[in-house]
Design an enzyme around this catalytic site. Structure first.
Site, PDB file in Angstrom:
ATOM      1  N   ARG A  97       0.748  -1.159  -0.045  1.00 35.61           N
ATOM      2  CA  ARG A  97       0.109  -0.272  -0.070  1.00 35.61           C
ATOM      3  C   ARG A  97       0.842   1.180  -0.033  1.00 35.61           C
ATOM      4  NH1 ARG A  97      -5.265  -0.956   4.052  1.00 35.61           N
ATOM      5  NH2 ARG A  97      -6.038  -2.656   2.905  1.00 35.61           N
TER       6      ARG A  97
ATOM      7  N   ASP B 129     -14.150  10.258  10.868  1.00 34.98           N
ATOM      8  CA  ASP B 129     -13.365   9.132  10.506  1.00 34.98           C
ATOM      9  C   ASP B 129     -11.870   9.800  10.491  1.00 34.98           C
ATOM     10  OD1 ASP B 129     -13.695   6.022   8.998  1.00 34.98           O
ATOM     11  OD2 ASP B 129     -11.787   7.261   8.715  1.00 34.98           O
TER      12      ASP B 129
END
Ligand code: SAM
Length: 289
Positions: A46, A158
C-alpha cells in the site's frame, strides 16, 4: 516504457523488519491500530504508491520524511489512509437499524424527549465513505415521516481524510446501493443525468442532516461538547487490542446519555470487559442507568 512502469521497476526495495517495527509502533501508539507482522506485505504494497508519488526510493527514507516538519503536516494522513480498512455498505448488518426503528427511538422519546423536546443526536464514529451515516439518515427520516415533529442530527467522523471526502461528496456507483430498499432508493437518491455514468447521489435534504469531521478516536479530546443519544462504532475497534478497545468503549460511553445506545459490529464482543453497558439486542448495547 511508461514512466509509471519505469518507477515500478525502480522500486524493488522491500520494507525491512526494523522499518515495519517503527511504522507499526507509531501507528499503534498514536492511532490504536495493531499491525501484526502478517500485515507487513500489505503495508509495503500500500505504501509503494506513496513512495512512487513522492519519488522516495526506500522505506527508511519515507519514515524520515513522515516525521519531518513537512511530513508531520501533510504525510501522516496518507500513511494512515494506507493502513486503515474502509470496507462498508449501505444497510450493513441491518438488524440494528430495525432495532432503532422498532424499539430504541420510541424509548428515547419516552425517556428523554429525544427527537421531540430537542434534536436526537447520533454519532457515527468510523464512518468510512459515508454509507453508514447516510443509512442512519434514511432510517431516521423514515421514522420522521410517521412522527412529523421528530428532529435529528448526525455527526460522522473518521480518521481518513480520503474517506471523508468521498462521504461528503455522497456520489456512489449504482451497484453500491443494491442493499437499499426500493422505497428508500427512490426517495433518497438522484441518478446521474448521464445514464452511462452509472452513478447516484444522496439527495441534498439527507446530506444536510450529516456533518462530517476528521476525528482520531485515540485523541485525548474529541472536541464534542454534547452527549449523544446513539453512537455507532461498528467494525472499528476490531483493529485495536483489547486494552485499547476497553478504554475506548469507556470513553464512548462517557459521551452517551444514560439509557443511550452504543452499536457495535457483529464480531465485536464485550464479554468480560469493564464497561457501563448492557446488551439489549445483538450488537446493541445500552448505557446503564
Ligand atoms: C471497516 S470501516 C467501518 C465503517 C462502518 N462503520 C461500517 O461498519 O460499515 C473502519 C473505519 O474506521 C476508521 N478508523 C480506524 N482507526 C480509527 C481511529 N483511530 N480513529 C478514527 N477512525 C478510525 C477507518 O478509517 C475506517 O474508515
Amino acid at each position: 516504457m511508461h514512466t509509471n512502469d519505469l518507477m515500478n521497476e525502480i522500486i524493488t526495495e522491500t520494507m525491512s523488519h526494523e522499518d515495519f517495527a517503527r511504522f507499526s509502533k507509531f501507528i499503534y501508539d498514536d492511532y490504536g491500530i495493531k499491525l501484526t507482522s502478517s500485515k507487513k506485505t500489505m503495508l509495503e504494497s500500500r505504501l509503494q504508491r506513496r513512495l512512487r508519488n513522492l519519488d522516495i526510493k526506500t522505506f527508511s527514507d519515507y519514515y524520515d520524511f513522515v516525521f519531518s516538519a513537512d511530513g508531520i503536516k501533510n504525510e501522516i494522513v496518507h500513511l494512515i489512509d494506507a493502513v486503515t480498512t474502509n470496507k462498508t455498505d449501505f444497510f450493513r448488518e441491518p438488524g440494528c437499524f430495525d432495532y432503532l426503528s422498532r424499539n430504541a427511538l420510541s424509548r428515547l422519546i419516552e425517556s428523554h424527549g429525544a427527537g421531540i423536546c430537542r434534536e436526537l443526536r447520533v454519532w457515527s464514529a468510523g464512518c468510512s465513505s459515508g454509507e453508514e451515516p447516510y443509512t442512519l439518515a434514511m432510517v431516521l427520516d423514515s421514522f420522521k415521516s410517521r412522527q412529523p415533529d421528530f428532529r435529528f442530527s448526525i455527526l460522522a467522523t473518521d480518521i481518513s481524510t480520503r474517506m471523508l471526502k468521498i462521504a461528503a461528496r455522497a456520489v456512489y456507483e449504482q451497484e453500491r446501493i443494491l442493499p437499499v430498499p426500493d422505497a428508500e432508493k427512490r426517495k433518497y437518491f438522484m441518478t446521474s443525468k448521464d445514464a452511462k455514468k452509472n452513478l447516484v447521489r444522496i439527495v441534498p435534504e439527507l446530506r444536510s442532516r450529516v456533518t462530517f469531521r476528521r476525528l482520531n478516536l485515540m485523541e485525548r479530546d474529541f472536541g464534542i461538547g454534547e452527549h449523544m443519544d446513539i453512537i455507532f462504532c461498528r467494525n472499528v475497534i476490531i483493529y485495536f487490542d483489547r486494552n485499547t478497545q476497553e478504554k475506548l468503549l469507556n470513553r464512548l460511553s462517557g459521551y452517551l446519555i444514560r439509557g443511550g445506545y452504543l452499536i457495535l459490529g457483529h464480531s465485536e464482543i464485550l464479554t468480560n470487559m469493564d464497561v457501563p453497558l448492557e446488551r439489549v439486542a445483538p450488537t446493541v448495547y445500552m448505557k446503564k442507568r
